[in-house]
Design a protein around this motif. Sequence first.
Motif, PDB file in Angstrom:
ATOM      1  N   VAL A 499       0.870  -1.179   0.000  1.00  0.00           N
ATOM      2  CA  VAL A 499       0.000   0.000   0.000  1.00  0.00           C
ATOM      3  C   VAL A 499       0.905   1.226   0.000  1.00  0.00           C
ATOM      4  O   VAL A 499       1.600   1.496   0.984  1.00  0.00           O
ATOM      5  CB  VAL A 499      -0.937   0.001   1.225  1.00  0.00           C
ATOM      6  N   SER A 500       0.915   1.946  -1.134  1.00  0.00           N
ATOM      7  CA  SER A 500       1.804   3.105  -1.298  1.00  0.00           C
ATOM      8  C   SER A 500       0.969   4.370  -1.371  1.00  0.00           C
ATOM      9  O   SER A 500      -0.095   4.398  -2.023  1.00  0.00           O
ATOM     10  CB  SER A 500       2.639   2.971  -2.575  1.00  0.00           C
ATOM     11  N   ASP A 501       1.429   5.411  -0.700  1.00  0.00           N
ATOM     12  CA  ASP A 501       0.718   6.696  -0.733  1.00  0.00           C
ATOM     13  C   ASP A 501       1.683   7.795  -1.128  1.00  0.00           C
ATOM     14  O   ASP A 501       2.901   7.602  -1.148  1.00  0.00           O
ATOM     15  CB  ASP A 501       0.085   6.992   0.630  1.00  0.00           C
ATOM     16  N   SER A 502       1.132   8.936  -1.436  1.00  0.00           N
ATOM     17  CA  SER A 502       1.930  10.113  -1.825  1.00  0.00           C
ATOM     18  C   SER A 502       1.872  11.156  -0.730  1.00  0.00           C
ATOM     19  O   SER A 502       1.828  12.354  -1.007  1.00  0.00           O
ATOM     20  CB  SER A 502       1.400  10.690  -3.148  1.00  0.00           C
ATOM     21  N   GLY A 503       1.843  10.696   0.520  1.00  0.00           N
ATOM     22  CA  GLY A 503       1.687  11.600   1.644  1.00  0.00           C
ATOM     23  C   GLY A 503       2.983  12.253   2.079  1.00  0.00           C
ATOM     24  O   GLY A 503       3.986  12.283   1.347  1.00  0.00           O
ATOM     25  N   VAL A 546       4.932  -7.415   8.418  1.00  0.00           N
ATOM     26  CA  VAL A 546       4.596  -6.136   7.801  1.00  0.00           C
ATOM     27  C   VAL A 546       5.805  -5.222   7.933  1.00  0.00           C
ATOM     28  O   VAL A 546       6.462  -5.180   8.979  1.00  0.00           O
ATOM     29  CB  VAL A 546       3.342  -5.504   8.450  1.00  0.00           C
ATOM     30  N   THR A 547       6.164  -4.543   6.836  1.00  0.00           N
ATOM     31  CA  THR A 547       7.306  -3.641   6.819  1.00  0.00           C
ATOM     32  C   THR A 547       6.862  -2.296   6.262  1.00  0.00           C
ATOM     33  O   THR A 547       5.789  -2.166   5.649  1.00  0.00           O
ATOM     34  CB  THR A 547       8.440  -4.207   5.958  1.00  0.00           C
ATOM     35  N   VAL A 548       7.702  -1.300   6.456  1.00  0.00           N
ATOM     36  CA  VAL A 548       7.402   0.041   5.960  1.00  0.00           C
ATOM     37  C   VAL A 548       8.678   0.672   5.423  1.00  0.00           C
ATOM     38  O   VAL A 548       9.756   0.489   5.987  1.00  0.00           O
ATOM     39  CB  VAL A 548       6.779   0.916   7.079  1.00  0.00           C
ATOM     40  N   PHE A 558       3.668   0.570   2.771  1.00  0.00           N
ATOM     41  CA  PHE A 558       3.525  -0.508   3.736  1.00  0.00           C
ATOM     42  C   PHE A 558       3.359  -1.811   2.957  1.00  0.00           C
ATOM     43  O   PHE A 558       2.541  -1.884   2.033  1.00  0.00           O
ATOM     44  CB  PHE A 558       2.310  -0.278   4.639  1.00  0.00           C
ATOM     45  N   SER A 559       4.143  -2.842   3.346  1.00  0.00           N
ATOM     46  CA  SER A 559       4.105  -4.133   2.660  1.00  0.00           C
ATOM     47  C   SER A 559       3.693  -5.212   3.653  1.00  0.00           C
ATOM     48  O   SER A 559       4.371  -5.420   4.664  1.00  0.00           O
ATOM     49  CB  SER A 559       5.468  -4.474   2.054  1.00  0.00           C
TER      50      SER A 559
END
Length: 712
Positions: A499-503, A546-548, A558-559
């Motif tokens: 889950v990738s964001d542009s935050g 879970v990793t970040v 987040f993976s």
Amino acid sequence: MQGAQRNSLRLLQWMMAASLALPIALFAIASTISFNSTRDIADREIERTLDVAHEHALKVFETIDRSLAEINEVVRDLPDDVIRSREGALHRRLKQLTDALPQLKSAWIFDANGKSLVNSLASPAPDQSFADRDYFYAHVDQSIGTFIGASLTPRQPYQGARFFGVSRRRTTDDGSFTGVIQASVLPEYFESFYARIGTDPGSFFAMGRTDGVLLAHFPRLDHQIQLDPNGPVGRSIAAHPDHGLMTIAWPSDGIERRIGYRRVAEYPIYVSAGLETSAIRARWLATMSQHLVFGVPATALLFILLAFAFRRTQTLQTEAARRREAEDALKHSQRLEALGQLTGGVAHDFNNLLTVIRASVDLLNRPQISEERRQRYITAIAEAVARAAKLTSQLLAFARRQTLKPEVFDIGDRMQSLRDMLATLLGPAIEIVTQLPIEPCLVNADAGQFETAMINMATNARDAMQGKGRIVFTVHAATNVPDTLAHLSGSHGFVCVAVSDSGIGIPAAQLGRIFEPFFTTKQVGQGTGLGLSQVFGFARQSGGEVTVMSEVGQGSTFSLYLPRVPATLLPRSQAPTTAPAVAGSGMSVLVVEDNIELGNFAADGLTELGYSITLVDNATDALTELVGATDRFDVVFSDVVMPGMTGLDLAQAIRDRGIGVPIVLTTGYSHALSQDGVAGFELVQKPYSIEELSRVLHQAARLKRVRDGAAE
């Protein structure tokens, strides 16, 4: 870690022991080989020396024998009177003979009475009888050829060294005895020769007759000796009469020697040569000492280095243990701080929910409340209970203590079905992109918890973008996994949901804490901090991770990694079979609940629905009820967490005793169930409604009736 450290110290201890044991073992083997080699070399030396001594003795006796034969030819057929008349000439001839042969002391011609007719020592010969000497009387009765006598002392008036006689018989043509021809041989001649060839330490020589009488000995003796024919030497010679090699304590001095012996042709004489075993050992020790000169320092140096490494490792491990203790103390203080945050967060959220429930109850108790307001307050209570249940589930997910209901499903299909709900949840300002694989990516996990994890990560990404931006959901078969999963990677690998964001991204200092419960970077009142902790707990309890990865200003990814299963495990789709909530119709239920208030609540609710309820507060009483009448109850409904025997123990005991009653368990938290599962029993999660409970109990009892009917 401590086990690995103990193993490293144990390995160093074994290496230290081996640094001593291995050289000692090799030295022992080399010593054995060297000793055998040294003894073989000594045996060969003894054999060579024996060859020399034997050749020397043979030549000496052959020379003496020829000389006696010459003298015999000179006086053959001469009467004693003629020999006496020629005494002067014969004396000179005998003297020339003895002077030419250093091994001879004298030469003699005796008449039949043992008196000297001629000798090489004096002229004229004294009127003296030697008939008592062995070299004379041995020939009187019979012809024995060459006779070798024992060692004798000169008889007065003659003087000088000891000697032994070598003699032959004088006879007439008809064989009558007329006297003896004798040569006196010096033992010291042989001993001097042995001294010249026996230069090695511990050298030994001996010459003796076959009856054990020694004629010459080196080292020289001051007394005569005769070996016992029945002794060790005699038995060895009897066993091997021509030649042999033996290790023996020599009777003359008791010194142990390695001795070789050989008979001198047809003569009744043996020659011996040998070495003291102490001299052979001295040679061997001298050889081994050369190895020790180099081996001992090298072994000592290696042992010292290993000992230093052992001490150094001990020191380092002690320091590491101190550091771990300090780190543990720090972590303990951090856990206490986190516990304080957790306690405060739970208290804050539950107080909010309890406030809603308490206010709704107070309002419901007011008189003349309208039906619309009453329904609104009831709905508020139900929603508060649902939120409390969700909060509890998130806490248990982080603690990895909730009981999951794993099922096999395709993550790609599940993400596709979640897209619309996520779009509604995230709002129109968030662009959602899903990148799904062509082939199925199957996992065996709790589908509800997975959806909750996706929602939590999506919500976290939305908040990081302040409600506007782009979120990418990517599902693929993982080619690389975190280090924590490297040892668990099986034949099917893992599925990764990214889950990738542009935050705004996460500061590096906060990356290590984002999965802690109640840790949040949001403003007060904007989040509980339990969303990512639920993802963490779900991943770990499902056998994943879970990793970040994040960079400030560049967004975050987040993976979530979950174990992949083969497509053959995907169950066939079935039509939903939700049983309607029905009345109990007299169904008998044994309720086992240690919390009496909760037990009464369940009993009252089920009684109103037409169930026949028997309530007990412990598993022991429940077993007593069941054993007394096994057909009395249609179903058993038991809490899991109880003092003494747990509900799971009760269910197993019912199964073990062959009581054919269905069992339904309930719990809000169970460490045993989180580890071992429900073991095939039905489970109702707390908090539950009476309607949900009635449906599960009815379904369990109906399945029993179906099985019983099929059995009939």
